[in-house]
Design a protein around this motif. Structure first.
Motif, PDB file in Angstrom:
ATOM      1  N   ILE A 172       1.212   1.774  -9.441  1.00 17.89           N
ATOM      2  CA  ILE A 172       2.185   1.601  -8.366  1.00 17.89           C
ATOM      3  C   ILE A 172       1.477   1.465  -7.020  1.00 17.89           C
ATOM      4  O   ILE A 172       1.836   0.647  -6.173  1.00 17.89           O
ATOM      5  CB  ILE A 172       3.169   2.789  -8.334  1.00 17.89           C
ATOM      6  CG1 ILE A 172       3.991   2.829  -9.611  1.00 17.89           C
ATOM      7  CG2 ILE A 172       4.078   2.718  -7.106  1.00 17.89           C
ATOM      8  CD1 ILE A 172       4.890   1.622  -9.815  1.00 17.89           C
ATOM      9  N   ARG A 173       0.400   2.246  -6.810  1.00 12.17           N
ATOM     10  CA  ARG A 173      -0.354   2.166  -5.560  1.00 12.17           C
ATOM     11  C   ARG A 173      -0.983   0.796  -5.393  1.00 12.17           C
ATOM     12  O   ARG A 173      -1.014   0.239  -4.292  1.00 12.17           O
ATOM     13  CB  ARG A 173      -1.416   3.258  -5.527  1.00 12.17           C
ATOM     14  CG  ARG A 173      -2.105   3.409  -4.163  1.00 12.17           C
ATOM     15  CD  ARG A 173      -3.376   4.212  -4.292  1.00 12.17           C
ATOM     16  NE  ARG A 173      -4.369   3.522  -5.106  1.00 12.17           N
ATOM     17  CZ  ARG A 173      -5.117   2.484  -4.685  1.00 12.17           C
ATOM     18  NH1 ARG A 173      -4.953   2.016  -3.456  1.00 12.17           N
ATOM     19  NH2 ARG A 173      -5.989   1.923  -5.487  1.00 12.17           N
ATOM     20  N   GLN A 174      -1.533   0.223  -6.496  1.00 11.79           N
ATOM     21  CA  GLN A 174      -2.151  -1.109  -6.446  1.00 11.79           C
ATOM     22  C   GLN A 174      -1.117  -2.186  -6.094  1.00 11.79           C
ATOM     23  O   GLN A 174      -1.386  -3.088  -5.292  1.00 11.79           O
ATOM     24  CB  GLN A 174      -2.812  -1.414  -7.796  1.00 11.79           C
ATOM     25  CG  GLN A 174      -4.026  -0.560  -8.089  1.00 11.79           C
ATOM     26  CD  GLN A 174      -4.559  -0.776  -9.500  1.00 11.79           C
ATOM     27  OE1 GLN A 174      -3.975  -1.505 -10.316  1.00 11.79           O
ATOM     28  NE2 GLN A 174      -5.679  -0.115  -9.828  1.00 11.79           N
ATOM     29  N   ILE A 175       0.061  -2.082  -6.732  1.00 15.52           N
ATOM     30  CA  ILE A 175       1.124  -3.052  -6.433  1.00 15.52           C
ATOM     31  C   ILE A 175       1.547  -2.938  -4.960  1.00 15.52           C
ATOM     32  O   ILE A 175       1.755  -3.944  -4.272  1.00 15.52           O
ATOM     33  CB  ILE A 175       2.325  -2.813  -7.358  1.00 15.52           C
ATOM     34  CG1 ILE A 175       1.926  -3.093  -8.820  1.00 15.52           C
ATOM     35  CG2 ILE A 175       3.509  -3.693  -6.951  1.00 15.52           C
ATOM     36  CD1 ILE A 175       2.996  -2.731  -9.818  1.00 15.52           C
ATOM     37  N   GLU A 176       1.653  -1.690  -4.489  1.00 12.12           N
ATOM     38  CA  GLU A 176       2.024  -1.463  -3.088  1.00 12.12           C
ATOM     39  C   GLU A 176       0.986  -2.037  -2.147  1.00 12.12           C
ATOM     40  O   GLU A 176       1.316  -2.689  -1.144  1.00 12.12           O
ATOM     41  CB  GLU A 176       2.199   0.030  -2.842  1.00 12.12           C
ATOM     42  CG  GLU A 176       2.532   0.382  -1.402  1.00 12.12           C
ATOM     43  CD  GLU A 176       2.502   1.883  -1.159  1.00 12.12           C
ATOM     44  OE1 GLU A 176       3.281   2.350  -0.311  1.00 12.12           O
ATOM     45  OE2 GLU A 176       1.682   2.575  -1.785  1.00 12.12           O
TER      46      GLU A 176
END
Length: 310
Positions: free
Chosen positions: A291-295
């Protein structure tokens, strides 16, 4: 009397009557000279006035002016209490005298001295109002009337005080009496007294003697919100917060957009933010790191889209 030779002053028959007045380099010499200018008889005054009116005779106008210069000096002396140079008051009064001579009608049945007094005082009054302070304190007819009468009437009230006390402010009875005598509103009396009791204050005093900046009204009177730079910055922020964010979000896929909105744009009723990384990870069935990478990727894409509004 001729100041330099000690002889009697010549009659106003010179080809150029202005040569009878010395230069303004010495005010005392000027006043002494004009006080020795010969006065005109009624017949002479009428003759010169008609020559000016009918024939445009400039020499006749000069003789009328010269014979009344002592009147200007006398009137100007009455206004020395305003702290302005005596020579300047005389100079402005002379302008009023010349205006009076130009407009004088010998058939009106009045002497030049009576007619000229109004014009002389009018010019001196205007000069005082313009130069007494940096900001003009009287503009309306009532304010001008109060400006030239309030202080003298106030002194009269002090002199008439039965108890011998000296107050700096007017009592209610004195305000009402002054308003009635001058035919003005009592509120105008109070306002003019306030104006006269104050003084000029520099908005920006600049550096003091020790080199440090002095604190002046400009520090708290300045409205930075109305400065052109602040206005442009405010418009830019508004555009960025509305059109810019909407445009940047439209560049994202649905999942990335929801993650950004939940993480940064959503505010709950209790003031708390949106979902955490772990809550979104559980919702999508992936790790919190994913999720952090997508964000992070979504933020970079949005930053590129927002560059247009920077």
């Amino acid at each position: 009397m001729n100041i330099q030779t000690g002889t009697m002053a010549p009659a106003l028959t010179s080809a150029n009557p202005w040569t009878l007045v010395p230069s303004l380099g010495n005010l005392d010499a000027y006043i002494s000279a004009v006080n020795h200018m010969p006065m005109l008889t009624l017949e002479q005054e009428q003759q010169y006035a008609r020559q000016l009116k009918n024939d445009g005779d400039v020499d006749a106008a000069g003789k009328l002016v010269l014979s009344h210069l002592r009147l200007v000096v006398s009137i100007a002396r009455q206004y020395l209490g305003y702290g302005l140079p005596h020579g300047d008051l005389i100079q402005e009064g002379n302008v009023g005298l010349m205006k009076a001579v130009k407009r004088f009608d010998p058939d009106q049945g009045v002497r030049m001295v009576s007619y000229a007094m109004h014009w002389i005082k009018a010019e001196i009054h205007e000069y005082i109002l313009k130069n007494w302070r940096m900001v003009k304190v009287a503009t309306t007819k009532s304010q001008r009337k109060l400006f030239f009468n309030l202080r003298s009437m106030k002194q009269g009230f002090k002199a008439d005080a039965a108890d011998g006390t000296h107050r700096d402010t007017l009592s209610e009875g004195e305000i009402n009496s002054m308003a009635e005598q001058l035919n003005v509103k009592r509120e105008e009396v109070i306002e003019m007294e306030t104006r006269l009791s104050g003084g000029d204050v520099m908005l920006d005093p600049g550096p003091s003697e020790d080199g440090e900046d002095s604190y002046g009204p400009i520090a708290y009177l300045a409205d930075t919100h109305q400065e052109p730079t602040a206005q442009l910055e405010a418009r830019q922020r508004d555009a960025l917060a509305s059109d810019g964010i909407s445009t940047a979000l439209s560049e994202l896929d649905p999942r990335s957009r929801r993650i950004v909105e939940e993480r940064w744009l959503k505010v709950n009723d209790d003031g708390s933010g949106g979902m955490t990384l772990h809550e979104l990870a559980a919702d999508y069935g992936v790790s919190a790191e994913r999720i952090r990478q997508i964000e992070s990727a979504a933020m970079k894409k949005m930053k590129k889209a927002l560059a247009y509004y920077a």
